[in-house]
Design a protein around this motif. Structure first.
Motif, short mmCIF file in Angstrom:
data_model
loop_
_atom_site.label_atom_id
_atom_site.label_comp_id
_atom_site.label_asym_id
_atom_site.label_seq_id
_atom_site.Cartn_x
_atom_site.Cartn_y
_atom_site.Cartn_z
N GLU A 19 9.04 46.16 -3.79
CA GLU A 19 8.94 46.11 -5.27
C GLU A 19 8.81 44.72 -5.81
O GLU A 19 8.08 44.29 -6.78
N LYS A 20 9.66 43.81 -5.50
CA LYS A 20 9.67 42.41 -5.85
C LYS A 20 8.20 41.75 -5.31
O LYS A 20 7.64 41.09 -6.32
N GLU A 21 7.69 42.07 -4.16
CA GLU A 21 6.39 41.35 -3.81
C GLU A 21 5.33 42.09 -4.76
O GLU A 21 4.39 41.35 -5.09
N ILE A 22 5.28 43.37 -4.97
CA ILE A 22 4.24 43.96 -5.72
C ILE A 22 4.45 43.46 -7.20
O ILE A 22 3.38 42.90 -7.52
N ALA A 23 5.54 43.20 -7.87
CA ALA A 23 5.75 42.54 -9.05
C ALA A 23 5.11 41.06 -9.20
O ALA A 23 4.57 40.89 -10.13
N GLN A 24 5.45 40.31 -8.06
CA GLN A 24 5.02 39.19 -7.83
C GLN A 24 3.20 39.06 -7.85
O GLN A 24 2.75 38.32 -8.38
N LYS A 25 2.82 39.84 -7.00
CA LYS A 25 1.29 39.90 -6.76
C LYS A 25 0.52 40.42 -7.95
O LYS A 25 -0.55 40.07 -8.20
N LEU A 35 9.09 46.28 -13.30
CA LEU A 35 8.76 47.30 -12.24
C LEU A 35 10.02 47.93 -11.84
O LEU A 35 11.19 47.44 -11.67
N TYR A 36 9.93 49.37 -11.52
CA TYR A 36 10.96 49.96 -10.87
C TYR A 36 10.31 51.03 -10.05
O TYR A 36 9.11 51.36 -10.15
#
Length: 142
Positions: free
Chosen positions: A115-121, A127-128
């Motif tokens: 989830e963190k990686e997707i938010a950063q990219k 995002l949740y």
């Protein structure tokens, strides 16, 4: 009324929901429950059964779900379960496809890092995710 209830009521008001006694009681009941509850369990609960009817509880649950304050769990052809979405508390669930039983997963969620990686990219904020695993529980497997 607990601090958590006051916080959730404020979230409801910010989402455009009217503060009513039924709303307060529903939130208190969901907060006090150690597990997700069905519409029947909620409407028959001592906190709610003398204050509002099943239709009122259902309408409140629908509004709370639509506003992202309550999470609806379960299979579409079975009774739905409802639980509060609380800031800082994330819970994933196992759902039996035979009997509809729902239980919390007592393991660290493997999706948080993704989830963190997707938010950063992606640049998405807020995002949740909601994770549900479906299968046959041990009782139904025999």
């Amino acid at each position: 009324m607990s601090h958590s209830t006051v916080s959730i009521i404020a979230q409801c008001k910010a989402a455009g929901l009217r503060r009513t006694k039924a709303l307060e009681l529903l939130i208190d009941t969901l907060l006090a429950s150690p597990r997700p509850m069905t519409l029947a369990e909620l409407s028959e609960h001592d906190n709610l059964n003398t204050q509002c009817d099943r239709a009122t509880v259902f309408r409140l649950l629908q509004r709370l779900t639509d506003k992202g304050i309550v999470r609806r769990l379960g299979l579409h052809e079975r009774a739905a379960y409802f639980t509060l979405l609380l800031t800082g508390r994330h819970q994933d669930f196992l759902i039996c496809t035979d009997c509809g039983k729902i239980e919390a997963i007592n393991a660290q969620c493997p999706v948080h890092a993704l989830e963190k990686e997707i938010a950063q990219k992606s640049g998405f904020t807020g995002l949740y995710h909601e994770l549900e695993f479906f299968g046959t529980c041990p009782k139904c497997s025999v």
